[in-house]
Every structure is written in structure tokens, then in C-alpha cells.
Design an enzyme around this catalytic site. Structure first.
Site, short mmCIF file in Angstrom:
data_model
loop_
_atom_site.label_atom_id
_atom_site.label_comp_id
_atom_site.label_asym_id
_atom_site.label_seq_id
_atom_site.Cartn_x
_atom_site.Cartn_y
_atom_site.Cartn_z
N ARG A 102 41.04 45.18 43.57
CA ARG A 102 42.14 46.14 43.57
C ARG A 102 43.08 45.98 44.77
NH1 ARG A 102 39.04 51.62 41.40
NH2 ARG A 102 38.93 50.91 39.24
N HIS B 56 44.15 56.28 45.51
CA HIS B 56 43.13 56.53 44.51
C HIS B 56 41.77 56.92 45.08
CE1 HIS B 56 41.19 56.25 40.66
NE2 HIS B 56 40.43 55.23 40.99
N HIS C 117 45.04 52.16 44.08
CA HIS C 117 44.77 51.55 42.78
C HIS C 117 46.05 50.85 42.33
CE1 HIS C 117 43.67 51.06 38.59
NE2 HIS C 117 42.46 51.52 38.84
N GLU D 198 41.83 50.43 34.90
CA GLU D 198 41.65 48.99 35.04
C GLU D 198 41.10 48.38 33.75
OE1 GLU D 198 39.95 48.03 38.85
OE2 GLU D 198 39.01 46.21 38.08
N GLN E 222 41.84 53.15 49.28
CA GLN E 222 42.16 52.29 48.14
C GLN E 222 43.41 52.77 47.41
OE1 GLN E 222 39.50 51.90 44.41
NE2 GLN E 222 39.47 49.90 45.41
N LEU F 35 46.64 57.84 36.88
CA LEU F 35 45.92 56.59 36.76
C LEU F 35 46.09 55.90 35.39
CD1 LEU F 35 43.91 54.80 38.32
CD2 LEU F 35 42.08 55.99 37.12
N PHE G 267 35.47 43.70 34.45
CA PHE G 267 36.27 44.49 35.37
C PHE G 267 36.54 43.67 36.62
CE2 PHE G 267 37.24 49.12 36.29
CZ PHE G 267 37.66 49.43 35.03
N ARG H 194 36.58 48.93 47.36
CA ARG H 194 35.62 49.24 46.30
C ARG H 194 35.98 48.50 45.02
NH1 ARG H 194 35.45 52.73 42.00
NH2 ARG H 194 37.31 53.91 42.57
#
Lengths: 246, 573
Positions: B285, B350, B237, B254, B235, B251, B122, B385
Site C-alpha cells: 500500500r 486509513h 490507503h 484493495e 498508512q 474506502l 492481495f 501493514r
């Protein structure tokens, strides 16, 4: 693009009626988009449950043109627009208001199910193939559409004697968990009345997660109940040794 | 106090039933406390259910070299060192145990060939670290916690919204709210309160968040005198759906990139080469979101204003197995078969890195008896994050908040509810019905989303932020005159009218903090201050209420101890 006409149930426990609304259609629109449009422009108090709007949470269940659906996944371009689209609450649960129903019975049934109980001294290793089988059941998003269409609940109102497909799926997920050591066949047979299901597969047809509820959950569980309670040899052994089967 | 109010009394009241709230409830109950969980939706529908990619925990099942130190370093680097180092340390150290525990409560993760929990790559994580279940990890997690909690005997008050925290002197004593179903009011009396209400995504127009994420918990805490921190760090995304219009913002996990998906612009170029040649598509991100935004702005966007995300080079069966909900989501909502061709994606609001300022060890806020956890709390993630660090955050700090809250309840004497405060809360809720004229809450909400999207978005500057703040002022004035139609029975317009207040308070905290931070760091990008600033690297913005005024102050970050500093300095192994 043209407008669509909706006929939406407005009312509460005391009764109600279908009310007509016109909504402009946009590309890719789903029924939940239309409900939101109506809230924002015509009926700010229209009661609707929803959360993710992506088919992952199972909140927005309703009956669209008489078919139980997630409204967030019901595309307008899949509906005939030359006649009004009716949207009504799930029939098997008492109406609270408009499209919102009282589904608390489901949560009460759920409380009766003994939790995952690992076998003693288990090693926490599992094969993906064994996990695959159970993951199918764990996909359930608790939209309760299967409960809504199950005729034992919908037509015969047997909620006091019957758990319904959602909870057979849940129990299948526990019973077939590779490391679970408990048997729940007594619960299935008695309190949850799995014998009342006569496998018409209505639940499987409406499942938005494509869980093979009847074939993969209910039938194998029925077989376990039969094995435990109606096979004379097993019945005798169970009397001798207690209920554990794994 | 007036007798007509339905009142419930518990040692610990938990507001919010996502992963953090449920994990806190399980722990508090285990400590012998009586526990209530209140949630706005039905149990099991909180945003945790939509988490897709996985839980970050250095279990080293796939990459043996992984350990908590590397996870700690990745988290701090991802957060541009603004994180609370102690939280980042606790998080990295405790996450593996929390995942194992989840498995022992019945969660079924995907497996490695040797039968252990499988982990995937990730963004920003040095090693394959995310424990997952296809792309529905959050569903697995919330179901496991919910079944465990219910079985242990938590009292769950579903479809109940809290509108005010009640205080007994300087400490919290309970909360006031309403049942969504009937519109009747309810009072909860408690010695400890845990805020686990998630974020504020619904203040932006393009968002992955559901109707619930209106900053309630942050606003409740702020009103009760608690401090908010790092509110400028929102954030976006990088990959939300962009087409058709109705699904904009939903969404796209990821995990698509984690499983090998690549980003391209309309010219077919793998543009991440220009923004982060080393990590490419699996950059953090903040970087990927800005890259996509920039490509679109410079004319290299897709037909509907996004970037292409393509995983169709992988075998179709593999894609369907590892990303089943993405496959269905695109097929059913966008008529795109992701095993055959690319998706169109763009940034979507997000997650809120900022939130209620808490103590690292106990999750206690700056008000006695008040705790905060998960997205509602600040500190762990700093300025940005990493994907996967949210689910682990919920588990690690959910447990600690539950412990802290139970401990606090044990040590504190009885609390009393101030009847006057309850009456005031009642009046506030009934006002929108009593106005003969006024505006629909839906209009004000739409304009708020427009303002936050345009003026407090991915790229910021002083002009926009100032405009945004003055826009918020006029929106607040409009919200004070909001009018609600219909009855109190399950009335979404009424619910939104209250949620709007929370959104406006929290949005103002975001805009003020963003205006103050004159640098670019993590998710906060100032066009007028494009680089890091040494002074700002050592301070957090803190928001607090003084009278009726929102105040902003800066707080110095405590020095990182040497042993952690050493870990941060090491290169990845």
C-alpha cells in the site's frame, strides 16, 4: 449552486419542533453531509448518529420527507429542492434527542435468539450455493429501518409480542445455515410472534441492502412454523421425538 | 469517593467493541473473568464493520504451497523489517486457527469448489491468502463476534466514552467516562483494562475513518504513563474515493485489485510498471499510494485529481458478486457503474501502524494491568501493514489480550479508585460549558485536519513537519479555550471537544516521531531523506510522558533469532 432549506426535528423525550436551516448544496451531496454542515456552522449540538458514511454500518437512519432512509445514501439531487426537506427521527423508537432514537429494544430481542449451533460431528465443508442463500441475510447492517416501518411495531406497538423483520432475517440466517442443527420455530411462534406479520412487505421496500425480507426470510420461516406446529403428522412425531427437525 | 457517581465493577474492562475488543472479551470471559465492553457507538458499528477485503491466514486452501513461514516473511517484508518479529511470528502461526474458530461460531465465508474457505490475492501476499465474504468480510466478522459475545454474557455499555484511565499507584484501577445519551458521568473499576479503540484517522482531512477514530485509546494510555511506538507510520490507503466531494476518502477495497482491477493514469498508462514492475497493482500500500500521489502531482491525474481503477474488463455478474458493496457505493454515491467503466481513486488516511507499545505474548503495555490490541497497539505491522493483516491481527491478539487481561486480574489484589482523580476528570469535562466565550470545536478540528493533511501527509520533510508541530501548538492553545453550546444530552459538539484533545496529543506524537526518523521506510517518506538508513533500520521511535512533557526516545530492536532469520532470507517458493 442554490441553498436547500431543511426542517429538522429538534427536541427530546419531552417533545420538540421542526427547526429551519439553510445549507449550500454541493455536487453529489447527501443528507448526512447537510447535517454535518449544520453541526459545523449553525447547531453544534445537533444530535445525529453516524459512522461509515458509506452505507455499511446502518447508523444514520432517519425519516427524510417522511420516508425512512439512510441519510448517508440519500442524495440531495434526488429530493425536490423547491420545498423544505424535513428530517425526523425514526418514529417507531423513542426519541433521545433530535435525530437519535432509543433502539435498545432491538438489542434485547437479539439476546433471546439461540446462537449458531453446529450439528454434531459436522465436516466444515459447504457448497457456495448453500452459502449464497444465507449470505443474503447476513448482509443486514442493522439500520433498523425495517423495524421502523413494520406496522406491527409502528402502528400497533406490539414490541412485547413481536420480534420484527430484522430478527426474522437473523433467524433465517441461522435456520438456513448449512451446518446448523437447532430449531428455533418455538421462539418464532411464541416469543417473537411471527404469526402477527401479514406480509405487507413494507420492510422489504425500505431495506438498503435489498434483502428480500418477506419472500426469502419471513415466508419460509412461517412455513417452518406451520410444518412444526400445525401439520398433524409432524406434530405427533415431534411429541414423540423432541423438537429437532434437521 | 463521592457516592453520586454511577460505578460498575468488573475484572476486565475492554474499551472498544470492534473485532479486537470483542475477541478479547470472549476470551477473558472464557477464563472465568467478569467482563465489560465499553464503546462510543452502538454495538456492531465499529470500524471492523467497514473492513472489506478479507482476513489474511495461511490456510493453503487455494495455494497449497502457502504456510505460516511465507506469511511471516511477507508481513516482515511489507513492514520493512521494523516489525516486532515475535508478533509477526505468532500472528502468522495462529491466524488460521482463529479463522476456523470464527467459522465454528457461525461466520459464513465464500467457498472453494471443494467446499473450503475461499482465499483471494492481495497486495504484498505471495499466495492467495485472504479469507473473505465478497467485499463485506468485516461485517461478517463483527456480527459473528458480537453475537457470540452477547450470548456468552458480556456486559456491553454502548454509547459510552472513556475520558481518563484511573490508577492505583503504578497499576490501572479503572476508567472514567460519560454516557453520550444523558451526559452523565460513570466510573468503571477493573483490575485489567484492554485498549481496543482503533486509530487516529480523523486527524486528517481525507480519511476512510469515521468520527470515532480520534486516537482516544492511545492518548488515554499515554496520559496514564504507557509508551507509544512507531507513531510516524501512518498508512495512506492508495484507493479512496475522490469524487464527489462529500465522499472523498471513503474506502475502495484493495479487493478490486485483488480480483483483477488495474490502475491507469489520465494517459491510459499502467503506471505501476514504473514503480513496482514485479507486483504491479498488487504492490504494497505504501508504494501504490505514493505512485498515485506522484502521478497526480506530475500532471497525469484524472479530472478530479486521482487515478483510474478499472475492473470493467471482468464480466459484470462477477464484479457484482465479488464486489457488491463497491458496485452499490459507486452507483449510488458517484453515479459510476463500475461494471462499465473506471472508478476515480486517490490516497486516503486509513490506518495507524504505530500505537501503544506492548509485549508480544500477552499484549500488556508498559503500565501494569493495561493491555492494548488491534490498531491501538504497535508492533505487528512495522513500517507498513499488508491488507488483510488487520482482521487477523484483531483475532490473534484479541484472544491473547483477553487471556493476558484475565490472567492479570486473577493474580492481582483488589484495586481502589482515587476520588480526587475522578473529581479532576469531572472538572475537565465540564469546563467547556462554563466558559463565557470560546471557539467552536468544529473549527479547531477542521484546522487540525488541514494541518495534518498538509504537513504530516504522504511525503514529508523537515520544514513541513516543523511547521506542523508549531501549528499543533497553537491548536492546543485554542483547544484549551474551546466552548460548548447546549446541554449535556447527546451533544456531539461536547463529544468532539473531548475527542479533540486526544487527537492533538496523538497528532503531536506522529509529527515528533516523523521529524526524528531521518530516512524513508514503508509508509514514512521523507523527501529530504529519500533512502533507507542502516541505523534507523535497528530502532523504533518511542513516545512517553515525563511530567507534562512529551518525550521521544529510541529503542533498539531485539535480534531476530536464527531460525526466523533463515525464513526471511529465503526467496519465495
Amino acid at each position: 449552486m442554490p441553498d436547500a432549506t431543511f426542517k429538522i426535528f429538534r427536541g427530546d423525550r419531552g417533545g420538540g419542533k421542526l427547526v429551519e436551516y439553510n445549507v449550500p448544496i454541493a455536487t453529489g451531496m447527501v443528507v448526512l453531509d447537510a447535517l454535518h454542515y449544520i453541526q459545523a456552522h449553525q447547531a453544534p449540538d445537533l444530535a445525529v448518529r453516524w459512522n461509515c458514511k458509506a452505507g455499511k454500518c446502518g447508523s444514520c437512519s432517519a425519516e427524510v420527507n417522511g420516508r425512512p432512509r439512510l441519510t448517508c445514501k440519500t442524495r440531495m439531487d434526488a429530493l425536490p429542492l423547491n420545498e423544505p426537506i424535513t428530517v425526523q427521527p425514526m418514529k417507531s423508537f423513542p426519541v433521545i434527542r433530535d435525530l437519535v432514537t432509543d433502539v435498545s429494544w432491538n438489542y434485547r430481542v437479539n439476546r433471546m435468539i439461540p446462537p449458531f449451533t453446529p450439528r454434531a460431528d459436522v465436516e466444515w465443508k459447504m457448497d457456495q450455493r448453500d452459502v449464497d442463500r444465507v449470505q443474503e441475510f447476513r448482509k443486514c447492517i442493522e439500520c433498523f429501518l425495517c423495524q421502523n416501518v413494520c406496522h406491527v411495531l409502528r402502528d400497533h406497538d406490539k414490541g412485547e409480542q413481536f420480534g420484527g423483520p430484522r430478527f426474522f432475517v437473523r433467524i433465517a440466517g441461522l435456520e438456513m445455515h448449512p451446518l446448523d442443527g437447532l430449531s428455533r420455530t418455538d421462539l418464532l411462534k411464541d416469543a417473537l410472534g411471527i404469526g402477527l406479520c401479514n406480509i405487507t412487505k413494507c420492510c422489504t421496500e425500505v431495506c438498503p441492502e435489498d434483502i428480500q425480507i418477506t419472500d426469502n426470510a419471513i415466508i419460509p420461516l412461517k412455513e417452518r412454523v406451520v410444518d412444526d406446529y400445525y401439520d398433524p403428522v409432524r406434530w405427533f412425531l415431534r411429541k414423540l421425538k423432541g423438537k429437532k427437525r434437521k | 469517593m463521592n457516592e453520586k457517581f454511577e460505578t460498575h465493577e468488573h475484572d476486565v474492562l475492554i474499551i472498544g467493541a470492534g473485532g479486537a475488543g470483542l475477541r478479547a472479551a470472549i476470551e477473558a470471559l472464557g477464563q472465568g473473568a467478569t467482563v465489560a465492553v465499553v464503546c462510543k457507538s452502538l454495538l456492531g458499528k465499529a470500524h471492523t464493520v467497514m473492513a472489506e477485503g478479507g482476513i489474511a491466514a495461511a490456510m493453503a486452501n487455494v495455494d497449497e504451497a502457502d504456510d505460516w513461514r511465507t506469511h511471516f516473511r511477507d508481513t516482515m517484508r511489507g513492514g520493512k523489517f521494523l516489525n516486532n518479529w515475535r508478533m509477526a511470528q505468532i500472528h502468522a502461526q495462529e491466524a488460521p486457527e482463529r479463522v476456523r474458530e470464527l467459522e465454528q461460531w457461525g461466520a459464513l465465508f465464500d467457498r472453494t469448489s471443494s467446499g473450503d474457505i475461499l482465499q483471494r490475492a492481495f497486495g504484498g501476499h505471495t499466495f492467495k491468502r485472504l479469507c473473505h465474504v465478497g467485499d463485506r468480510t468485516g461485517l461478517e466478522m463483527i456480527r459473528t463476534l458480537q453475537d457470540r459475545g452477547v450470548n456468552l454474557g458480556i456486559d456491553v455499555y454502548m454509547e459510552c466514552a472513556i475520558t481518563r484511565l484511573l490508577k492505583d499507584g503504578e497499576r490501572v484501577s479503572g476508567a472514567f467516562g460519560y454516557w453520550r445519551e444523558t451526559g452523565r458521568f460513570v466510573v468503571f473499576k477493573a483490575k485489567s483494562i484492554v485498549i481496543a479503540t482503533g486509530g487516529i484517522g480523523k486527524a486528517w482531512r481525507i480519511t476512510s475513518n469515521s468520527w470515532e477514530y480520534t486516537g482516544d485509546g492511545m492518548a488515554l494510555a499515554y496520559e496514564a504513563g504507557a509508551e507509544l511506538m512507531d507513531m510516524e507510520f501512518v498508512q495512506f490507503h492508495p484507493t479512496g474515493m475522490v469524487w464527489p466531494p462529500g465522499v472523498q476518502g471513503i474506502l475502495v477495497t484493495e479487493a478490486v485489485r485483488g480480483e483483477g482491477g488495474v490502475l491507469r493514469n489520465s494517459e491510459g498508462e499502467r503506471f505501476m510498471e514504473r514503480y513496482d514492475p514485479e507486483k504491479m497493482d498488487l504492490s504494497t500500500r505504501d508504494v501504490v499510494a505514493r505512485a498515485i500521489y506522484t502521478e497526480v502531482r506530475e500532471g497525469r491525474g484524472t479530472e478530479h485529481g486521482g487515478a483510474y481503477l478499472d475492473i470493467s474488463h471482468k464480466p459484470a455478474e462477477y464484479v457484482k458478486r465479488k464486489l457488491p458493496s463497491m458496485y452499490h457505493q459507486f452507483r449510488e454515491l458517484a453515479d459510476v457503474d463500475i461494471t462499465q467503466g473506471p472508478m476515480e481513486v486517490g490516497p486516503t488516511c486509513h490506518y495507524m501502524m504505530g500505537g501503544i507499545r506492548v509485549e508480544a505474548e500477552t499484549a500488556q503495555a508498559t503500565v501494569s494491568g493495561l493491555f492494548a490490541v488491534g490498531e491501538a497497539a504497535a508492533g505487528l505491522h512495522g513500517a507498513n501493514r499488508l491488507g488483510g493483516n488487520s482482521l487477523s491481527d484483531l483475532l490473534v491478539f484479541g484472544r491473547r489480550a483477553g487471556l493476558g487481561a484475565a490472567e492479570h486480574a486473577k493474580q492481582s489484589g483488589p484495586v481502589t479508585i482515587d476520588g480526587e482523580e475522578v473529581l479532576e476528570a469531572t472538572r475537565e469535562m465540564l469546563e467547556p460549558f462554563e466558559r463565557p466565550a470560546g471557539e467552536s470545536p468544529y473549527n479547531i478540528h477542521r484546522d487540525l485536519q488541514e494541518a495534518m493533511q498538509n504537513y504530516v501527509g504522504i511525503f514529508r520533510n523537515e520544514d513541513d513537519l516543523t511547521k506542523g508541530l508549531s501549528e499543533l501548538d497553537s491548536l492546543k492553545a485554542r483547544a484549551d479555550r474551546v466552548r460548548v453550546e447546549g446541554s449535556r444530552l447527546f451533544n456531539p459538539g461536547w463529544h468532539l471537544a473531548r475527542d479533540l484533545k486526544a487527537m492533538l496529543t496523538v497528532s503531536e506524537a506522529v509529527a515528533r516521531s516523523a521529524l526524528a526518523r531521518k530516512e524513508s521506510r514503508g509508509a514514512h517518506s521523507r523527501i529530504d531523506y529519500p533512502s533507507y538508513d542502516e541505523d534507523w533500520s535497528r530502532q523504533n521511535n518511542v513516545i512517553l510522558r515525563e511530567g507534562d512533557e512529551m518525550k521521544l526516545k529510541q529503542l533498539h530492536i531485539t535480534e531476530t533469532p536464527d531460525e526466523l532469520r533463515q525464513i526471511l532470507a529465503e526467496e519465495k517458493s
